[in-house]
Design a protein around this motif. Sequence first.
Motif, short mmCIF file in Angstrom:
data_model
loop_
_atom_site.label_atom_id
_atom_site.label_comp_id
_atom_site.label_asym_id
_atom_site.label_seq_id
_atom_site.Cartn_x
_atom_site.Cartn_y
_atom_site.Cartn_z
N SER A 21 0.81 -1.23 0.00
CA SER A 21 0.00 0.00 0.00
C SER A 21 0.84 1.28 0.00
N ASN A 22 2.11 1.19 0.34
CA ASN A 22 2.99 2.36 0.31
C ASN A 22 3.35 2.67 -1.15
N PRO A 23 3.30 3.94 -1.57
CA PRO A 23 3.60 4.28 -2.98
C PRO A 23 4.98 3.83 -3.44
N ILE A 24 5.99 3.95 -2.59
CA ILE A 24 7.34 3.52 -2.99
C ILE A 24 7.38 2.01 -3.18
N VAL A 42 7.43 -2.93 -6.51
CA VAL A 42 6.81 -4.20 -6.92
C VAL A 42 6.42 -4.14 -8.40
N ARG A 43 5.92 -3.00 -8.84
CA ARG A 43 5.54 -2.83 -10.25
C ARG A 43 6.77 -3.00 -11.15
N THR A 44 7.89 -2.45 -10.72
CA THR A 44 9.13 -2.57 -11.49
C THR A 44 9.60 -4.02 -11.53
N LEU A 45 9.48 -4.72 -10.42
CA LEU A 45 9.92 -6.12 -10.36
C LEU A 45 9.01 -7.05 -11.13
N LEU A 46 7.84 -6.57 -11.49
CA LEU A 46 6.91 -7.38 -12.27
C LEU A 46 7.53 -7.75 -13.62
N SER A 47 8.31 -6.85 -14.19
CA SER A 47 8.89 -7.12 -15.50
C SER A 47 10.16 -7.95 -15.45
N SER A 48 11.00 -7.73 -14.40
CA SER A 48 12.22 -8.53 -14.27
C SER A 48 12.89 -8.24 -12.94
N PRO A 49 13.71 -9.19 -12.45
CA PRO A 49 14.47 -8.95 -11.22
C PRO A 49 15.40 -7.76 -11.40
N SER A 93 16.27 0.14 0.27
CA SER A 93 16.61 -1.10 0.99
C SER A 93 15.66 -1.32 2.16
N HIS A 94 15.29 -0.26 2.83
CA HIS A 94 14.33 -0.35 3.94
C HIS A 94 12.98 -0.88 3.43
N HIS A 95 12.52 -0.34 2.31
CA HIS A 95 11.25 -0.80 1.74
C HIS A 95 11.35 -2.23 1.23
N LEU A 96 12.48 -2.58 0.66
CA LEU A 96 12.68 -3.96 0.19
C LEU A 96 12.67 -4.94 1.36
N ALA A 97 13.20 -4.52 2.50
CA ALA A 97 13.18 -5.39 3.69
C ALA A 97 11.74 -5.67 4.11
#
Length: 115
Positions: free
Chosen positions: A44-47, A52-59, A77-81
């Motif tokens: 739900s966080n915009p970042i 997640v939208r970017t990772l939809l296409s490729s790692p 990195s904080h958001h990825l965690a």
Amino acid sequence: MVEKVRVGDLVVEEDACICNEDAIIEFYSDEELEEYSRILKAISNPIRLQIVRTLLSSPQCVCVLSAVVNKDQTLVSHHLAKLRDAKIVREDVVGKFRIYSLIDERVKKILSLLG
């Protein structure tokens, strides 16, 4: 597992409801509600949603994701965690780089519905 209940079985007072008594209402289990709520909170966080939208296409690595969201790598990195803790993304180490990929198929479906 979705539980199904007839409306007439939910309403105990006679004439208390004008809804169709034969309609079927579906309920999620408490475990499903917690799981789905956890996933939706995580994206739900915009970042995090853009990550997640970017990772939809490729790692991608953190440096690419930082450029996409226009934020510093520490914040990304904080958001990825948080996404990793929610079991939405996976982190793979390739040399000195950390590559992130989307692993939750339900999130892929949610994003496809958003457009």
